[in-house]
Write a protein that holds these residues in place. Structure first.
Motif, short mmCIF file in Angstrom:
data_model
loop_
_atom_site.label_atom_id
_atom_site.label_comp_id
_atom_site.label_asym_id
_atom_site.label_seq_id
_atom_site.Cartn_x
_atom_site.Cartn_y
_atom_site.Cartn_z
N GLY A 169 1.10 51.05 -37.76
CA GLY A 169 0.90 51.67 -38.93
C GLY A 169 -0.52 51.78 -38.93
N ALA B 246 -2.62 56.77 -35.35
CA ALA B 246 -1.75 57.64 -34.86
C ALA B 246 -0.13 57.41 -35.39
N SER C 8 4.52 47.91 -38.95
CA SER C 8 3.24 47.70 -38.88
C SER C 8 3.10 46.42 -39.06
N ALA C 9 2.21 45.62 -38.05
CA ALA C 9 2.14 44.13 -38.16
C ALA C 9 0.94 44.07 -39.26
N ASP C 10 0.40 45.01 -39.88
CA ASP C 10 -0.81 44.85 -40.65
C ASP C 10 -0.29 44.53 -42.11
N ARG D 128 -9.48 52.96 -40.79
CA ARG D 128 -10.22 51.92 -40.24
C ARG D 128 -11.90 52.07 -39.91
N LYS E 157 -18.16 50.43 -42.19
CA LYS E 157 -19.28 51.19 -42.69
C LYS E 157 -19.52 51.07 -44.26
N VAL F 266 6.95 43.77 -34.48
CA VAL F 266 8.02 43.95 -33.49
C VAL F 266 7.91 43.20 -32.17
N GLY G 61 -2.11 50.34 -30.90
CA GLY G 61 -3.62 50.34 -30.90
C GLY G 61 -4.45 49.42 -30.03
N ARG H 293 -10.79 44.33 -36.95
CA ARG H 293 -9.91 45.47 -36.88
C ARG H 293 -9.16 45.83 -38.33
N ASP I 266 -5.07 54.56 -29.43
CA ASP I 266 -5.77 53.94 -28.18
C ASP I 266 -5.03 53.11 -27.06
N TRP J 78 -10.92 57.55 -33.36
CA TRP J 78 -9.87 57.73 -34.63
C TRP J 78 -9.21 59.11 -34.69
N TRP K 32 -17.28 59.66 -34.07
CA TRP K 32 -18.62 59.78 -34.59
C TRP K 32 -18.77 58.46 -34.81
C1 LIG Z 1 -13.86 48.56 -37.58
C2 LIG Z 1 -13.46 49.93 -37.13
C3 LIG Z 1 -14.56 50.87 -37.02
C4 LIG Z 1 -14.15 52.21 -36.40
N1 LIG Z 1 -14.84 53.23 -36.36
C5 LIG Z 1 -14.68 54.55 -35.62
C6 LIG Z 1 -15.38 55.51 -35.80
O1 LIG Z 1 -16.17 55.48 -36.71
N2 LIG Z 1 -14.91 56.54 -35.25
C7 LIG Z 1 -13.95 56.55 -34.44
O2 LIG Z 1 -13.69 57.46 -33.83
N3 LIG Z 1 -13.17 55.49 -34.30
C8 LIG Z 1 -13.68 54.42 -34.75
N4 LIG Z 1 -12.90 53.35 -34.71
C9 LIG Z 1 -11.55 53.31 -33.62
C10 LIG Z 1 -10.28 53.82 -34.22
O3 LIG Z 1 -10.30 53.30 -35.54
C11 LIG Z 1 -9.36 53.57 -33.19
O4 LIG Z 1 -9.29 54.43 -32.43
C12 LIG Z 1 -7.92 54.04 -34.12
O5 LIG Z 1 -7.55 53.10 -35.12
C13 LIG Z 1 -6.89 53.97 -33.07
O6 LIG Z 1 -5.65 54.35 -33.71
P1 LIG Z 1 -4.24 53.50 -33.33
O7 LIG Z 1 -3.12 54.44 -34.35
O8 LIG Z 1 -3.86 53.80 -31.93
O9 LIG Z 1 -4.54 52.08 -33.50
P2 LIG Z 1 -4.66 51.44 -34.96
O10 LIG Z 1 -5.26 52.17 -35.71
O11 LIG Z 1 -5.37 50.17 -34.47
O12 LIG Z 1 -3.07 50.95 -35.47
C14 LIG Z 1 -2.44 49.92 -34.54
C15 LIG Z 1 -1.21 49.49 -35.19
O13 LIG Z 1 -0.28 48.82 -34.53
C16 LIG Z 1 0.13 47.82 -35.44
N5 LIG Z 1 0.79 46.99 -34.33
C17 LIG Z 1 0.30 46.36 -33.19
N6 LIG Z 1 1.08 45.58 -32.60
C18 LIG Z 1 2.27 45.78 -33.25
C19 LIG Z 1 3.32 44.96 -33.19
N7 LIG Z 1 4.01 44.29 -32.27
N8 LIG Z 1 4.68 45.20 -34.24
C20 LIG Z 1 4.25 45.97 -35.37
N9 LIG Z 1 2.99 46.59 -35.41
C21 LIG Z 1 2.05 46.51 -34.39
C22 LIG Z 1 -0.90 47.17 -36.06
O14 LIG Z 1 -0.57 46.35 -36.97
C23 LIG Z 1 -1.62 48.55 -36.52
O15 LIG Z 1 -0.88 48.79 -37.77
C24 LIG Z 1 -13.00 52.21 -35.48
C25 LIG Z 1 -12.39 51.01 -35.25
C26 LIG Z 1 -12.48 49.95 -36.07
C27 LIG Z 1 -11.68 48.49 -35.74
#
Ligand SMILES: Cc1cc2nc3c(=O)[nH]c(=O)nc-3n(C[C@H](O)[C@H](O)[C@H](O)COP(=O)(O)OP(=O)(O)OC[C@H]3O[C@@H](n4cnc5c(N)ncnc54)[C@H](O)[C@@H]3O)c2cc1C
Ligand code: FES
Length: 518
Positions: free
Chosen positions: A136, A139, A160-162, A169, A174, A207, A235, A255, A398, A416, A444
């Motif tokens: 959650g 993506a 979502s594990a969150d 995020r 910020k 999961v 992520g 995170r 990610d 992001w 950014w």
């Molecule tokens: C503090 C912070 C600041 C950031 N600032 C920027 C920025 O300024 N600019 C930028 O471009 N990027 C930034 N990023 C990076 C950006 O947030 C990530 O690239 C983006 O969130 C990736 O999205 P995602 O969906 O792949 O993963 P995430 O957003 O991390 O989501 C992953 C999800 O998977 C869930 N999950 C994981 N394992 C399991 C499981 N086994 N069962 C169920 N759910 C699970 C998690 O709970 C979460 O809900 C930042 C990241 C952080 C942490």
């Protein structure tokens, strides 16, 4: 990521404007009643749209018109000039549009029109096809919204594990962490949004296994869920330090919203903070803690922060900006032990600290994809359509390593906007589409009032060409390998960043189209 403002200024557009006053491809910022409206001319066509971006109210009059779309200068969201529809992340919502009336040479802006995303399809009883989204975050949330918006009538189940609803995020390091943004800005959507759109959101739902043969997921609570199509978007997890004292209660990682809240809670009593790691997140945390009046020390092994990604010049500027705001750097060294009062460095120096934040990078969360037997290569391997080695399983964000048409390499990034855009593409392809993921990577980073925009991808480069003045925070850095421009970073030149994005896109779009046609 402070919200922009758009107090009405310029002409009253409801009173009529002479077409001759608007050059082709130009914009006029005016207002209709109290609302700021942007008039855009494309040849004989005139469009009237809301002047501020639906993401963080970036000024669209400073953005770039590309065909019948407009891009926001702050984080590159893109909207249709015709309908206001949001075409590209990070914006989630459309912008308003107004009806135009022409009388001779005069252009009048008339009534506001319904937002483009007004009618969202509802899930239909008995509709076939459960799409399960594992994750959650950027993506996963974007995929769920896109599925419903673009007509998937079957079940959409999001695990979502969150503990919190999908959140913004980037804001966690910020303005929210700095105390400049209320918590209500952090959720991407209110909880009722998911109910209203028939998205079955399960929070705190981890999961534990994926069985691809029976297309079934196992959850930590013992429940099982079937899927027709699965998107994995788990992520990344912060890299944890393995050193004595690394698990003390005043040592934090960042995170989730819960992590950011825990750091904020500690700032109520903490006076001196040590940030371990001069990563983007580490330095944004340093800036946020300075805004909360803490003494901040940053410890990192490199001699110039961000040099590997941004080069020595911009890295040097980032260091200077932080020093001007009172951050103390301890570079070329590492932390070796942490105790309740101090962080001890390899040099023997002891830094007093009642709060420690570790920002030494992240690792993609691959364990479930590995256990499921999907092809892995420093990330989940996906094709141009974000399909994994199993055609019913997609991956985004990610964790995904995709064939990036821009660099010509298989890349994985932690951005992001890329994660959100991949969520959109994966959603369309899970619905039977055939859309390549050909967006140019963009991210950014924000340091106090200085925003660095980066388009493209240059894992390795052999030259950096700087145009303008880095010290004056007005520059463009072009990263080249073998003479070819791979990426562009800008400071104080948001429009140039948008132009660089378009320049990078143009050859990609033709080559991807040719590839698909073959
Ligand atoms: C503090 C912070 C600041 C950031 N600032 C920027 C920025 O300024 N600019 C930028 O471009 N990027 C930034 N990023 C990076 C950006 O947030 C990530 O690239 C983006 O969130 C990736 O999205 P995602 O969906 O792949 O993963 P995430 O957003 O991390 O989501 C992953 C999800 O998977 C869930 N999950 C994981 N394992 C399991 C499981 N086994 N069962 C169920 N759910 C699970 C998690 O709970 C979460 O809900 C930042 C990241 C952080 C942490
Ligand atoms: S304010 Fe427009 S994309 Fe962020």
């Amino acid at each position: 990521m402070t919200e922009g403002t758009s107090a009405p200024s310029g002409p009253d557009l409801s009173g009529g404007l002479d077409l001759a006053q608007i050059a082709d491809n130009a914009m006029v910022l005016g207002h209709v009643g109290p609302e700021a409206v942007l008039l855009v001319r494309r040849g004989e066509e005139i469009f009237a749209i809301g002047a501020s971006c639906s993401h963080y109210h970036g000024p669209l009059n400073e953005g770039l018109v590309v065909g019948d779309t407009i891009r926001c200068p702050w984080h590159h969201a893109c909207f249709s000039l015709r309908t206001g529809e949001r075409l590209r992340a990070p914006a989630l919502d459309p912008i308003p549009c107004w009806r135009i009336e022409r009388q001779g040479n005069l252009v009048y802006v008339r009534e506001k029109q319904e937002p483009a995303a007004g009618a969202v399809p509802r899930p239909a009883a008995g509709a076939a096809g459960s799409i399960v989204i594992l994750g959650g975050g950027a993506a996963g949330n974007s995929a769920a919204e896109t599925l419903r918006r673009e007509g998937h009538t079957g079940r959409i189940i999001l695990f979502s594990a969150d503990a919190s609803v999908p959140c913004d995020r980037p804001n966690l390091s910020k303005d929210y962490l700095a105390g400049n943004a209320p918590e209500e800005w952090v959720p991407l959507r209110p909880p009722e949004f998911y109910r209203e759109h028939g998205i079955e959101l399960h929070l705190g739902a981890r999961v534990t296994a994926i069985d691809r043969t029976s297309r079934r997921l196992d959850l930590e609570d013992g429940s099982r869920h079937d899927y027709n199509k699965l998107l994995i978007a788990t992520g990344a997890d912060p890299v944890h330090l393995n050193l004595p004292g690394g698990d003390l209660p005043h040592v934090h990682y960042l995170r989730s919203l819960a992590d950011s809240r825990a750091i904020i809670a500690q700032t109520a009593t903490a006076r001196r903070a040590v940030v371990i790691g001069a990563s983007f997140i580490g330095l944004e945390v340093a800036a946020a803690l300075r805004a909360r009046q803490l003494e901040v020390h940053v410890v990192a092994p490199e001699t110039i922060p961000m040099e590997r990604v941004m080069g020595a010049e911009i890295g040097g500027l980032v260091r200077t900006i932080h020093e001007q705001h009172g951050v103390h750097f301890h570079l070329g060294t590492t932390a070796v032990t942490i105790d309740p009062r101090n962080v001890t460095l390899k040099t023997g120096e002891k830094l007093e600290a009642d709060l420690v934040v570790v920002g030494v990078g992240v690792r993609p969360t691959l364990s479930l994809a590995e256990q499921a037997g999907l092809e892995i290569n420093r990330g989940v391997v996906v094709d141009l359509y974000l399909r994994t080695s199993d055609p019913d399983v997609f991956a985004a964000g990610d964790i995904a390593r995709w064939p990036d048409p821009h660099s010509g390499e298989n890349i994985r990034v932690e951005h992001w906007v890329v994660a959100q855009r991949q969520g959109q593409t994966a959603a369309r392809n899970m619905m039977g589409g055939n859309e390549p993921f050909d967006a140019v990577p963009f991210f950014w980073s924000m340091h106090y009032d200085v925003s660095i925009l980066y388009v493209g991808h240059a894992e390795k480069w052999d030259s950096v060409e700087i145009d303008g003045s880095v010290d004056a925070k007005d520059c463009r850095a072009t990263y080249r390998r073998d003479g070819r421009a791979l990426a562009v970073a800008t400071i104080g030149r948001d429009l140039e960043s948008l132009r660089a994005e378009v320049e990078f896109e143009t050859p990609i779009y033709s080559s991807v189209r040719q590839k698909i046609a073959r």
